[in-house]
Design an enzyme around this catalytic site. Sequence first.
Site, PDB file in Angstrom:
ATOM      1  N   ALA A  42       0.849  -1.189   0.000  1.00 16.09           N
ATOM      2  CA  ALA A  42       0.000   0.000   0.000  1.00 16.09           C
ATOM      3  C   ALA A  42       0.885   1.240   0.000  1.00 16.09           C
ATOM      4  CB  ALA A  42      -0.917  -0.012   1.212  1.00 16.09           C
ATOM      5  N   CYS A  44       0.133   4.237  -0.539  1.00 19.82           N
ATOM      6  CA  CYS A  44      -0.505   5.387   0.111  1.00 19.82           C
ATOM      7  C   CYS A  44      -0.331   5.388   1.623  1.00 19.82           C
ATOM      8  CB  CYS A  44      -1.996   5.426  -0.196  1.00 19.82           C
ATOM      9  SG  CYS A  44      -2.312   5.508  -1.955  1.00 19.82           S
ATOM     10  N   ARG A  71      -3.297 -18.359  -4.491  1.00 21.41           N
ATOM     11  CA  ARG A  71      -4.343 -18.059  -5.465  1.00 21.41           C
ATOM     12  C   ARG A  71      -4.068 -18.717  -6.818  1.00 21.41           C
ATOM     13  NH1 ARG A  71      -6.024 -11.694  -4.364  1.00 21.41           N
ATOM     14  NH2 ARG A  71      -6.614 -12.039  -2.191  1.00 21.41           N
ATOM     15  N   TYR A 453     -29.359  14.211   6.403  1.00 21.28           N
ATOM     16  CA  TYR A 453     -29.384  15.281   7.397  1.00 21.28           C
ATOM     17  C   TYR A 453     -29.710  14.716   8.774  1.00 21.28           C
ATOM     18  CZ  TYR A 453     -31.628  18.673  10.466  1.00 21.28           C
ATOM     19  OH  TYR A 453     -31.991  19.386  11.571  1.00 21.28           O
TER      20      TYR A 453
END
Lengths: 475, 475
Positions: A42, A44, A71, A453
Site C-alpha cells: 500500500a 498510500c 491463489r 441530514y
Amino acid sequence: MTDPFVVVGGDAAGLSAASKLKRDDPDREVIVFEKGRWVSYAHCGTPYFVKGDIEHLSDLLALSPEEIEERGIDLRREHEVVAVSPDERTVTVRTADGDAVEQAYGDLLVATGAHAATSPIEGAALDGVFTLHGLDSAAAIRAFLDAPDAASVEAVGGGEYVDRETVARYGAMDPPETVALVGGGYVGIEMAEAFAAHDLDVHLFQRSAHVLQPFGEAVAERVEEHLREQGVTLHLDTEVDRLAGDDGRVTGVSFGDGPLDVDMVLVGIGIRPNTDLLAGTGVELGDSGAIATDEYGRTNVEGVYAAGDVAEDRHVVTGGPAWVPLGLTANRAGRAIGGTVAGDPTPVGDVAGTAVLKAFDLECGRTGVVDHEEAREAGFDPVSETITAGSRSGYYPGAAETTVTLTADRDSGKLLGGTIVGSDRAAIRIDTVATALAGELTVSEVERLDLAYAPPFSPVWDPVLTAAKVLGGKL
Amino acid sequence: MTDPFVVVGGDAAGLSAASKLKRDDPDREVIVFEKGRWVSYAHCGTPYFVKGDIEHLSDLLALSPEEIEERGIDLRREHEVVAVSPDERTVTVRTADGDAVEQAYGDLLVATGAHAATSPIEGAALDGVFTLHGLDSAAAIRAFLDAPDAASVEAVGGGEYVDRETVARYGAMDPPETVALVGGGYVGIEMAEAFAAHDLDVHLFQRSAHVLQPFGEAVAERVEEHLREQGVTLHLDTEVDRLAGDDGRVTGVSFGDGPLDVDMVLVGIGIRPNTDLLAGTGVELGDSGAIATDEYGRTNVEGVYAAGDVAEDRHVVTGGPAWVPLGLTANRAGRAIGGTVAGDPTPVGDVAGTAVLKAFDLECGRTGVVDHEEAREAGFDPVSETITAGSRSGYYPGAAETTVTLTADRDSGKLLGGTIVGSDRAAIRIDTVATALAGELTVSEVERLDLAYAPPFSPVWDPVLTAAKVLGGKL
C-alpha cells in the site's frame, strides 16, 4: 493450449488482474513478473509509516507472496521484464542472477507503475535526499529519523524484503533536525505531517503560488494557513535549483532568496510512468506520456493491456484521455482486465480524478474538472462558486467550517467538478460530487439531491447542496 | 393588486417558502400564520437538547421572530387557521384572543406539519408520559430530568416562548429513574441515548422483531447489539397495550410478559400529517394520508400548495408518491414553492427517503427502496447483498467495521436503495448511494464509481463499492 496471461508488475493493478483471472478461469496459467522484492504493498500508507502511526513496514502489505501463490498465481520476484515482442507474443525477462529468458504470452498486462521524478533538481543523489516511492525509501527515511540506538532493520519490520543495507546505513546516522520538502503536492503535504510528528523543523518549497494545485485555490489557502499553524515554514513561489552537499551528504537547499541549511531533503515533484520497456514495440503513449488505452484497458497492440500508474484512462467529464495514477483506479482497472482476459469483457471504468488527502487536522478532497483552463480546453464554459458552511447543525457540538467549490458548465448547467476542505468529515463528502459526475447531473439536479441530514453529521443543507444552490444562482 | 401569499405554519417549509418569495419578489405581501408561539425551530435537535449536548432551547431556533419580520414577512404567531375556502380564496383565522377573521389569499401554502401519534396506547394522557414533538415537550422532559433545584424555566432557556407552566410543574417533581420508550424508531433510539446520558434505567419496547424498520435488518441487528452494550434493555416483539397510572401519574407499562414499573414514558410510535384543516375543501390526500402534490408542490386545488411533513412528494426510485416527513425535504420544497409563487416554476425535487441517525456511537443511514415488499409493489424484482468492510485502510488506526446493504432490481440492474451502519464516518457515506439513485445508476455503474481513497478516510474500495461488487456478482 493458450499461452499464459503474463503480468509485468506485482502491485495493485497487476495482482488485481492476476487474482481476478484465476478466480474466473482457474485453469489459465498466470505469471506475474516483479523486478523488485516487494509485491502488493500500500504505497498510500507510507507517510503514516514514516510518521509512526503504522508500526511495521509489513503492515502495509496487502498480500504476502505466499497468499499470492495460494491463489494459483505464478509470482516471480526479482524478475525484470526488459523487452516485449508483440509480433512473437513474448517477453524477455532478466532474472536475479542475470540470465535472460524468453516467456511466451497469450495476453500481456503492462502494470509497471511509475517512478518519482527528481529532475531537474541537481544534487538529488546526495545522501539524505529521498523520494517517497516504494517501501525501501520509506524504510530508509524512518531509520534515519529514529535515534541510532532505536533504528534497526528489525524495528522497521520489513523482514527479508527490505533493503537492509540502506536501512542500516541511515539507521547509524544522527537523526536530521531540519528537512526541506521540495514540492507541495500529496507527498509534500502528507510528509510535512509525518516529519512534524518527529519534531523536525519542516520547510516546504512550492514553485507556484499555492500548494496542492489540483485542489484549487480555496483548498490551498486553508491548507497553507493550517500548515503555518502547525509550525511548517512555507516557501511559496520559490523554486529550488540545487541541493548542496558536503562529503556526499546533503547540507542545504539553494533557491532565489538564498540557501537554507538542512540535513534532509524529500523531493516530491511528481511521478512519471515507467514506459521505457515499450520503446520500439509500437504500443502507443498518450499526450501525458502514459500508455493510451481503450475502455477495456487495451493498448493499440493486439493482446497487450495496460493498467495502473503507467496507463491513461478515460475521463468521466471530458470524455478524453486522462492520466490519474491513484490506487483505486489501478485496482479497478486491473480487476476489470482480469475479467476481460477471462472472457467477460469488463470496462475499466472512467476516472474522475477523485482524490482525498489528510493535511494534519484538515481533510481535503477533489474530483472532476476544477481548473478553468482545463475545462475550456475540453470545450466547456466554466463557472465556479466557493462557499463555507458548517459540517453539522450549528447548534450541535463539533460543527466545523467546510469550504466547498463547485464548477459547472455555463451553457449546459452540467457539473464539472468540485473540491472540499474542512476538519470534520469533509473528505468523504467529495464522493457525493464524484457520484454526481458519474450520473452526469446538472447543478440544479445536485441542488435537489436528497442527502443525509441529522444534527450530528450534517446541517439541513449539506455543504455540497449549499454550494450547488449558490452556483445555481449564477447560471 | 394580487392578494397575499398566505402560509399556514411557521416552521421549515412555511418559512423557507415565505423567505424565498420575499427575496425573489419583495413587493408581494406574505403572511405566515402559526398557531403556536415557536417558529423556525430545529425539531431534529431536540434529543440532543434533552441529552444536554445543547444547553438552551433557544439554540434550536434557526430564526427569531424579529429576523423573520426583517425579511419583510408578516408573521402572526398564536394565529390558528381553522378553515380554508378555495372558492373564495380565503382562510379563516382564530387569533389568540378567540376572534375569527377572514384573510384573502392569492396563493396558499399548507405547511401545517404533523403531530406525534399515541393511539392506540391507553394512558398516554398521564403525567410523566411524553411524546417528542415540539420544543415544549422537550423543555418539559428536560425539566423533569433535572434535579428540582437545578430545573427552572430559565435553565431550559426558552425565554418568553416556552410553556412555562408545564416546565415549572415538571421541574418541581422528583426526577424519574426508569423510563420506557415505546417505539424503536428515530425518536426511540435517539432518546435512549439522551436518557442514558442522564443515568436512567432505559427500557425500549418495539412491537416488531427489530428496531429501525426503515433501515432493514442488517442495521437493526448492529444497533440492537450496541444498545444492549450501552445498558439499554430491549423488549422486542413486544406490544405495549396500556400505561398504568396512579393519582394521574404514570407508574407502569403493561405488555404481554407482565408489567414494568416506570416513572416516565416516551411514546415514539410515529407521526401523522395535520390535515384536519382541509376536510371538505376538496384538497386531495394521498394513500399515506398526507396531501397529494405534483412536482411543483401544487395540490389538486388551484392556488393551493402543500409542503413539509403534511405533504407527499414523488419518490425518485418508484416515481410514485411517498410521504417522507424529514427536515431537508421540508426546507427544499418550501424554498421551491417560494420560487414558483414568485414566478419562476421550480420543481420541489424528488425524495429518496434518505435518513441518517446517531445511535450512541453508531452511525446509521438509509436511502431509496430497501424493503423487498415495497420494491415488488413498485414493480421491481429486488435482490440485496450485505457486506462488512473497514472504514479506512486496515493498517490505519481507527478503521471500524462498516456494514452496507445494497438493493437492486434484478432485470435492469438498477440500484434501488441501500443502508449503512458503522462507527467511523458511516452515515455520511449514504450520500453516495442517494446520489447514485438520483443519477439512476446501475449496480455495475456504482461498482465503477471513482470514489475517494486515502488510508485515513477510506480503504481502496469504499464499503459502498465493495457492496456493489458483491451485489453485481449476483445479478
